[in-house]
Write an enzyme that holds these catalytic residues in place. Sequence first.
Site, short mmCIF file in Angstrom:
data_model
loop_
_atom_site.label_atom_id
_atom_site.label_comp_id
_atom_site.label_asym_id
_atom_site.label_seq_id
_atom_site.Cartn_x
_atom_site.Cartn_y
_atom_site.Cartn_z
N LYS A 1 2.55 11.09 7.30
CA LYS A 1 1.70 10.89 8.47
C LYS A 1 2.18 11.64 9.72
O LYS A 1 1.91 12.82 9.86
CB LYS A 1 1.54 9.39 8.74
CG LYS A 1 0.77 8.67 7.61
CD LYS A 1 0.32 7.31 8.05
CE LYS A 1 -0.19 6.44 6.93
NZ LYS A 1 -1.55 6.73 6.51
N ASP B 1 9.29 2.88 1.96
CA ASP B 1 8.09 3.66 2.30
C ASP B 1 7.84 3.48 3.79
O ASP B 1 7.31 2.46 4.23
CB ASP B 1 6.90 3.17 1.47
CG ASP B 1 5.62 3.95 1.81
OD1 ASP B 1 5.59 4.64 2.86
OD2 ASP B 1 4.64 3.85 1.05
N PHE C 1 0.86 -1.19 0.00
CA PHE C 1 0.00 0.00 0.00
C PHE C 1 0.89 1.23 0.00
O PHE C 1 1.63 1.49 0.94
CB PHE C 1 -0.95 0.06 1.20
CG PHE C 1 -1.95 1.17 1.03
CD1 PHE C 1 -3.21 0.92 0.48
CD2 PHE C 1 -1.63 2.49 1.35
CE1 PHE C 1 -4.11 1.96 0.26
CE2 PHE C 1 -2.54 3.52 1.13
CZ PHE C 1 -3.77 3.25 0.59
N1 PXG Z 1 2.37 4.60 2.12
C1 PXG Z 1 1.95 3.92 3.19
C2 PXG Z 1 2.82 2.82 3.75
C3 PXG Z 1 0.72 4.23 3.78
O1 PXG Z 1 0.29 3.56 4.85
C4 PXG Z 1 0.42 5.96 2.11
C5 PXG Z 1 1.64 5.60 1.58
C6 PXG Z 1 -0.34 7.08 1.46
O2 PXG Z 1 -0.41 8.19 2.30
P1 PXG Z 1 -1.53 9.32 2.06
O3 PXG Z 1 -1.14 10.44 2.99
O4 PXG Z 1 -1.46 9.70 0.63
O5 PXG Z 1 -2.86 8.71 2.41
C7 PXG Z 1 -0.07 5.26 3.21
C8 PXG Z 1 -1.42 5.65 3.73
C9 PXG Z 1 -6.59 5.01 2.60
C10 PXG Z 1 -5.66 4.72 3.71
O6 PXG Z 1 -7.77 4.69 2.73
C11 PXG Z 1 -4.30 4.99 3.60
C12 PXG Z 1 -3.45 4.65 4.63
C13 PXG Z 1 -3.95 4.09 5.75
C14 PXG Z 1 -5.30 3.85 5.85
C15 PXG Z 1 -6.16 4.15 4.84
O7 PXG Z 1 -6.19 5.54 1.57
N2 PXG Z 1 -2.09 4.77 4.58
#
Ligand code: PXG
Length: 401
Positions: free
Chosen positions: A252, A223, A138
């Site tokens: 984050k 990441d 992810f």
């Molecule tokens: N890399 C990792 C490992 C993440 O957990 C992102 C990138 C993307 O970050 P942004 O700030 O663009 O969301 C994450 C995000 C969702 C969601 O529904 C995303 C995350 C956690 C929970 C839900 O998009 N992590």
Amino acid sequence: MNNTIALEERYCAHNYAPLPVVLVKGEGVFVWDDAGNRYLDMMSAYSAVSHGHCHPRLVGAMTAQAKRLAVVSRAFYSDRLAPFLLRLCDLTDQEMALPMNTGAEAVETALKAARKWAYTVKEVAPDQAEVIVCENNFHGRTIAIVGMSSEPQYREGFGPFPAGFKLIPYGDAAALAAAITPNTAAFLVEPIQGEGGIVIPPPGYLAECARLCKDRNVLLLCDEIQSGLGRTGSLLASDHEGVKPDGLILGKALGGGLLPVSAFLARREVMEVFQPGDHGSTFGGNPLAAAVALEALNIIEQEKLAERAMELGEYFLDRLKGISSPLIKEVRGKGLLIGVEVHPERIAARRVCEALMTQGILSKETHDAVIRFAPPLVVAREQLDWAAERISQVFKELEAG
Ligand code: PXG
């Protein structure tokens, strides 16, 4: 239905399925709903609120800076950006940083850097650069990023996708060795897969990947948007294996739970592929964000948040492992990034989260089978004890049907 929920359902796109609770206030590890009920936040906005809600020092830094200067764009220098990036590079042992806002933007930045590095430094033929990523990854939600996802729902309806990505199994260094070609620019990996269900690769995996990347002149991009900044018990999850990535992606918690702040960090040779006009962001590195992020980094160090995550994480993991329930398949985690996997044929993780909510604990399932426990790193041992009791009780009640 609660009127606030009805209005949000009416006007906000249905790209999430929130638990039916309307939050109006937060302080430290607690949040309150519109009826005055208090909850222990075991989600921390997916690790964005590692400092706890509305940390007084962060609110102070933010309001002071908001009164002085907030946004200027990168068309000009500001007195806040350099001190933030100097501190960030210093803490992570990287040479340069490119500030962005959201995680996905920082991942896109890393991908652009890797591709341009491949063409200009590694001398890969035009448009031939490849990036290797892992199944169950992810990295965010942009078209390029969902294009390299193995999750059908993230992709369906959003194609066509950019070419040049290769998927390999997670946790399998031999698969990485086999996938690298002379055109490989980078290997992009989460040291622990968060959204994938708190998946911890075998010991030695990241170190072996780092060795392979170095041998074959491939950039290792970590990441650490979710795993970084203390969450897993060290400043970076890659520290657990003594790995220093060629490119590091943070987000984050970098924004202290107040603002979206992310960054791509790398050594000079990689970052210098970017020339003026190659890449950018209106808000990336703005003085308000930089002031908050600098204070967020100071707090992580001064309040020893990584050490707390290590100590309390081990303690809480043990307590959760002590819950014996036929509904639970596995409890796993590192630091305060913990997942409880249930048997999905016996119970949906979402039902567990709904039951926890009625008991004053907020969490969220990831996929159908994993409940995430990732409280703010300022959580106290007694609060974790309280949570463990409640969680145990909820499983007992759910077993009884
Ligand atoms: N890399 C990792 C490992 C993440 O957990 C992102 C990138 C993307 O970050 P942004 O700030 O663009 O969301 C994450 C995000 C969702 C969601 O529904 C995303 C995350 C956690 C929970 C839900 O998009 N992590």
